[in-house]
Design a protein around this motif. Structure first.
Motif, PDB file in Angstrom:
ATOM      1  N   ASP A   1       0.843  -1.193   0.000  1.00 44.58           N
ATOM      2  CA  ASP A   1       0.000   0.000   0.000  1.00 44.58           C
ATOM      3  C   ASP A   1       0.876   1.240   0.000  1.00 44.58           C
ATOM      4  OD1 ASP A   1      -2.328  -1.436   0.053  1.00 44.58           O
ATOM      5  OD2 ASP A   1      -2.531  -1.376   2.231  1.00 44.58           O
ATOM      6  N   PRO A   2       0.402   2.313  -0.659  1.00 45.87           N
ATOM      7  CA  PRO A   2       1.193   3.549  -0.641  1.00 45.87           C
ATOM      8  C   PRO A   2       1.159   4.150   0.759  1.00 45.87           C
ATOM      9  CG  PRO A   2      -0.912   3.907  -1.710  1.00 45.87           C
ATOM     10  CD  PRO A   2      -0.810   2.436  -1.443  1.00 45.87           C
ATOM     11  N   PRO A   3       2.034   5.097   1.029  1.00 50.50           N
ATOM     12  CA  PRO A   3       2.026   5.766   2.340  1.00 50.50           C
ATOM     13  C   PRO A   3       0.680   6.448   2.574  1.00 50.50           C
ATOM     14  CG  PRO A   3       3.960   6.396   1.065  1.00 50.50           C
ATOM     15  CD  PRO A   3       3.108   5.560   0.178  1.00 50.50           C
ATOM     16  N   ASP A   4       0.348   6.639   3.839  1.00 45.38           N
ATOM     17  CA  ASP A   4      -0.950   7.218   4.191  1.00 45.38           C
ATOM     18  C   ASP A   4      -1.160   8.603   3.596  1.00 45.38           C
ATOM     19  OD1 ASP A   4      -1.716   4.984   5.545  1.00 45.38           O
ATOM     20  OD2 ASP A   4      -1.130   5.733   7.538  1.00 45.38           O
ATOM     21  N   GLU A   5      -0.108   9.411   3.521  1.00 47.46           N
ATOM     22  CA  GLU A   5      -0.244  10.746   2.967  1.00 47.46           C
ATOM     23  C   GLU A   5      -0.661  10.685   1.496  1.00 47.46           C
ATOM     24  OE1 GLU A   5       2.732   9.728   4.397  1.00 47.46           O
ATOM     25  OE2 GLU A   5       2.235  10.515   6.379  1.00 47.46           O
ATOM     26  N   THR A   6      -0.027   9.817   0.741  1.00 50.61           N
ATOM     27  CA  THR A   6      -0.346   9.658  -0.677  1.00 50.61           C
ATOM     28  C   THR A   6      -1.762   9.129  -0.852  1.00 50.61           C
ATOM     29  OG1 THR A   6       1.979   9.143  -1.091  1.00 50.61           O
ATOM     30  CG2 THR A   6       0.410   8.582  -2.826  1.00 50.61           C
ATOM     31  N   LEU A   7      -2.124   8.154  -0.045  1.00 44.76           N
ATOM     32  CA  LEU A   7      -3.462   7.577  -0.120  1.00 44.76           C
ATOM     33  C   LEU A   7      -4.528   8.623   0.207  1.00 44.76           C
ATOM     34  CD1 LEU A   7      -4.747   4.842  -0.715  1.00 44.76           C
ATOM     35  CD2 LEU A   7      -4.651   4.337   1.719  1.00 44.76           C
ATOM     36  N   THR A   8      -4.264   9.446   1.196  1.00 48.46           N
ATOM     37  CA  THR A   8      -5.210  10.500   1.565  1.00 48.46           C
ATOM     38  C   THR A   8      -5.412  11.475   0.412  1.00 48.46           C
ATOM     39  OG1 THR A   8      -4.516  10.297   3.876  1.00 48.46           O
ATOM     40  CG2 THR A   8      -5.683  12.306   3.262  1.00 48.46           C
ATOM     41  N   VAL A   9      -4.332  11.885  -0.227  1.00 49.22           N
ATOM     42  CA  VAL A   9      -4.436  12.811  -1.355  1.00 49.22           C
ATOM     43  C   VAL A   9      -5.205  12.165  -2.505  1.00 49.22           C
ATOM     44  CG1 VAL A   9      -3.095  14.019  -3.121  1.00 49.22           C
ATOM     45  CG2 VAL A   9      -2.388  14.125  -0.730  1.00 49.22           C
ATOM     46  N   LEU A  10      -4.896  10.919  -2.784  1.00 49.22           N
ATOM     47  CA  LEU A  10      -5.571  10.222  -3.886  1.00 49.22           C
ATOM     48  C   LEU A  10      -7.067  10.055  -3.639  1.00 49.22           C
ATOM     49  CD1 LEU A  10      -2.952   7.466  -4.779  1.00 49.22           C
ATOM     50  CD2 LEU A  10      -3.570   9.467  -6.141  1.00 49.22           C
ATOM     51  N   ILE A  11      -7.482  10.009  -2.407  1.00 49.86           N
ATOM     52  CA  ILE A  11      -8.908   9.887  -2.090  1.00 49.86           C
ATOM     53  C   ILE A  11      -9.573  11.254  -2.042  1.00 49.86           C
ATOM     54  CG2 ILE A  11     -10.540   9.219  -0.288  1.00 49.86           C
ATOM     55  CD1 ILE A  11      -8.625   6.881   0.357  1.00 49.86           C
ATOM     56  N   LEU A  12      -8.926  12.223  -1.406  1.00 50.04           N
ATOM     57  CA  LEU A  12      -9.554  13.528  -1.202  1.00 50.04           C
ATOM     58  C   LEU A  12      -9.685  14.369  -2.469  1.00 50.04           C
ATOM     59  CD1 LEU A  12      -8.214  14.687   2.265  1.00 50.04           C
ATOM     60  CD2 LEU A  12     -10.474  13.824   1.677  1.00 50.04           C
ATOM     61  N   VAL A  13      -8.739  14.289  -3.384  1.00 45.15           N
ATOM     62  CA  VAL A  13      -8.792  15.119  -4.596  1.00 45.15           C
ATOM     63  C   VAL A  13     -10.061  14.830  -5.410  1.00 45.15           C
ATOM     64  CG1 VAL A  13      -7.675  15.543  -6.822  1.00 45.15           C
ATOM     65  CG2 VAL A  13      -6.333  15.595  -4.720  1.00 45.15           C
ATOM     66  N   PRO A  14     -10.402  13.578  -5.734  1.00 48.01           N
ATOM     67  CA  PRO A  14     -11.647  13.364  -6.482  1.00 48.01           C
ATOM     68  C   PRO A  14     -12.898  13.747  -5.688  1.00 48.01           C
ATOM     69  CG  PRO A  14     -10.284  11.384  -6.527  1.00 48.01           C
ATOM     70  CD  PRO A  14      -9.626  12.341  -5.609  1.00 48.01           C
ATOM     71  N   VAL A  15     -12.894  13.546  -4.376  1.00 49.72           N
ATOM     72  CA  VAL A  15     -14.050  13.911  -3.555  1.00 49.72           C
ATOM     73  C   VAL A  15     -14.255  15.416  -3.579  1.00 49.72           C
ATOM     74  CG1 VAL A  15     -14.947  13.961  -1.199  1.00 49.72           C
ATOM     75  CG2 VAL A  15     -13.924  11.860  -2.093  1.00 49.72           C
ATOM     76  N   VAL A  16     -13.181  16.186  -3.389  1.00 47.37           N
ATOM     77  CA  VAL A  16     -13.286  17.649  -3.390  1.00 47.37           C
ATOM     78  C   VAL A  16     -13.703  18.149  -4.768  1.00 47.37           C
ATOM     79  CG1 VAL A  16     -11.940  19.776  -3.171  1.00 47.37           C
ATOM     80  CG2 VAL A  16     -11.706  17.963  -1.462  1.00 47.37           C
TER      81      VAL A  16
END
Length: 155
Positions: free
Chosen positions: A120-135
């Motif tokens: 799994d990617p680091p948590d920071e990367t995963l957070t960005v990958l999830i939040l960008v499409p949601v925003v």
């Protein structure tokens, strides 16, 4: 009548007339040929013997590197295809496939690499990958609602 429709109609009539000239008698020699599997087995063995002889010239440490024997493998494949068609068999067929599998087991059984372990990617990367499409989705919804309420001013 539309010119395109008349062209399609003419094409249909010409193809129907051309197909009428091909009779069952002209197709009979093609349909009567059956696959001679015993001869195919012998022919494929000849291809395999040639491939084995060619592979003897390749150092076994390079057997797992396709760049060292690609021409030999191509000739083997071409040989099996040509011999299959020569005895009225389609290619690939189960007989040829089983022989190719035996060749692979003989020469390439030790070529398996260690499987890739997915991490799994680091948590920071995963957070960005999830939040960008949601925003972006929320922003688009907000923009559509705002524009639809202001349609009287924009029109």
């Amino acid at each position: 009548m539309d010119p395109r429709e008349s062209a399609v109609l003419k094409l249909f009539i010409v193809s129907f007339l051309a197909a009428d000239t091909v009779t069952l008698e002209t197709l009979t020699p093609i349909l009567n040929k059956s696959c001679d599997e015993s001869r195919l087995q012998w022919e494929v063995e000849v291809c395999g013997d040639d491939f084995k002889r060619d592979m003897d010239n390749v150092d076994p440490q390079y057997w797992c590197n396709l760049t060292h024997f690609i021409s030999e493998y191509y000739l083997f494949t071409l040989c099996t295809e040509t011999k299959s068609q020569g005895v009225s068999c389609y290619w690939p067929n189960p007989l040829v496939e089983s022989y190719i599998i035996r060749i692979h087991k003989h020469f390439f059984s030790n070529c398996t690499h260690t499987p890739v372990e997915w991490v799994d990617p680091p948590d920071e990367t995963l957070t960005v990958l999830i939040l960008v499409p949601v925003v972006l989705t929320l922003a688009m919804i907000t923009l559509v609602v705002w524009c639809s309420k202001r349609s009287d001013l924009l029109a």
